[in-house]
Design a protein around this motif. Structure first.
Motif, PDB file in Angstrom:
ATOM      1  N   VAL A  23      20.559  -7.472  27.291  1.00 54.92           N
ATOM      2  CA  VAL A  23      21.883  -7.985  27.655  1.00 54.92           C
ATOM      3  C   VAL A  23      21.936  -9.520  27.632  1.00 54.92           C
ATOM      4  O   VAL A  23      22.873 -10.093  27.070  1.00 54.92           O
ATOM      5  CB  VAL A  23      22.344  -7.405  29.005  1.00 54.92           C
ATOM      6  N   PRO A  24      20.964 -10.233  28.201  1.00 49.33           N
ATOM      7  CA  PRO A  24      21.027 -11.701  28.109  1.00 49.33           C
ATOM      8  C   PRO A  24      20.995 -12.204  26.663  1.00 49.33           C
ATOM      9  O   PRO A  24      21.642 -13.208  26.338  1.00 49.33           O
ATOM     10  CB  PRO A  24      19.786 -12.172  28.877  1.00 49.33           C
ATOM     11  N   TYR A  25      20.276 -11.516  25.802  1.00 49.09           N
ATOM     12  CA  TYR A  25      20.220 -11.890  24.392  1.00 49.09           C
ATOM     13  C   TYR A  25      21.586 -11.710  23.740  1.00 49.09           C
ATOM     14  O   TYR A  25      22.045 -12.583  22.999  1.00 49.09           O
ATOM     15  CB  TYR A  25      19.154 -11.054  23.690  1.00 49.09           C
ATOM     16  N   LEU A  26      22.269 -10.611  24.045  1.00 46.09           N
ATOM     17  CA  LEU A  26      23.621 -10.410  23.517  1.00 46.09           C
ATOM     18  C   LEU A  26      24.584 -11.467  24.040  1.00 46.09           C
ATOM     19  O   LEU A  26      25.435 -11.969  23.297  1.00 46.09           O
ATOM     20  CB  LEU A  26      24.132  -9.012  23.873  1.00 46.09           C
ATOM     21  N   LEU A  27      24.444 -11.823  25.303  1.00 43.39           N
ATOM     22  CA  LEU A  27      25.291 -12.887  25.862  1.00 43.39           C
ATOM     23  C   LEU A  27      25.006 -14.225  25.185  1.00 43.39           C
ATOM     24  O   LEU A  27      25.936 -14.988  24.890  1.00 43.39           O
ATOM     25  CB  LEU A  27      25.086 -12.989  27.372  1.00 43.39           C
ATOM     26  N   TRP A  28      23.745 -14.523  24.941  1.00 41.12           N
ATOM     27  CA  TRP A  28      23.380 -15.746  24.265  1.00 41.12           C
ATOM     28  C   TRP A  28      23.955 -15.780  22.844  1.00 41.12           C
ATOM     29  O   TRP A  28      24.485 -16.789  22.397  1.00 41.12           O
ATOM     30  CB  TRP A  28      21.869 -15.936  24.232  1.00 41.12           C
ATOM     31  N   LEU A  29      23.861 -14.662  22.134  1.00 39.20           N
ATOM     32  CA  LEU A  29      24.410 -14.601  20.779  1.00 39.20           C
ATOM     33  C   LEU A  29      25.925 -14.785  20.788  1.00 39.20           C
ATOM     34  O   LEU A  29      26.482 -15.425  19.885  1.00 39.20           O
ATOM     35  CB  LEU A  29      24.044 -13.279  20.101  1.00 39.20           C
ATOM     36  N   THR A  30      26.583 -14.255  21.801  1.00 37.57           N
ATOM     37  CA  THR A  30      28.030 -14.433  21.927  1.00 37.57           C
ATOM     38  C   THR A  30      28.361 -15.906  22.138  1.00 37.57           C
ATOM     39  O   THR A  30      29.268 -16.452  21.497  1.00 37.57           O
ATOM     40  CB  THR A  30      28.569 -13.586  23.094  1.00 37.57           C
ATOM     41  N   PHE A  31      27.618 -16.572  23.002  1.00 31.22           N
ATOM     42  CA  PHE A  31      27.830 -18.001  23.248  1.00 31.22           C
ATOM     43  C   PHE A  31      27.508 -18.823  22.001  1.00 31.22           C
ATOM     44  O   PHE A  31      28.251 -19.750  21.645  1.00 31.22           O
ATOM     45  CB  PHE A  31      26.978 -18.460  24.434  1.00 31.22           C
TER      46      PHE A  31
END
Length: 74
Positions: free
Chosen positions: A53-61
């Motif tokens: 989940v943090p990786y997906l959030l980082w990719l979104t940012f």
């Protein structure tokens, strides 16, 4: 494995070659691949899924920043 290769290519496109439009499209592809990986991991072990989940959030940012830079004309 494909997701890791796509991940390595994105900074080359964005930072190395300055192709922000292509890099944004590449980042969308990477996001989709990681999302699919998250779904697979989650079905096997929920904890493993939560770790992505943090990786997906980082990719979104990163996608937001990438697109912003493209729209500003850099």
């Amino acid at each position: 494995m494909v997701q890791l290769i796509v991940n390595v290519i994105w900074p080359i496109l964005f930072l190395g070659l300055g192709l922000c439009g292509l890099a944004f499209g590449w980042l969308v592809l990477l996001w989709v691949l990681v999302f699919r990986l998250w779904k697979q991991f989650k079905s096997i072990d929920k904890r493993a899924g939560y770790l992505l989940v943090p990786y997906l959030l980082w990719l979104t940012f990163a996608g937001y920043l990438n697109l912003s830079i493209c729209l500003m004309g850099y």
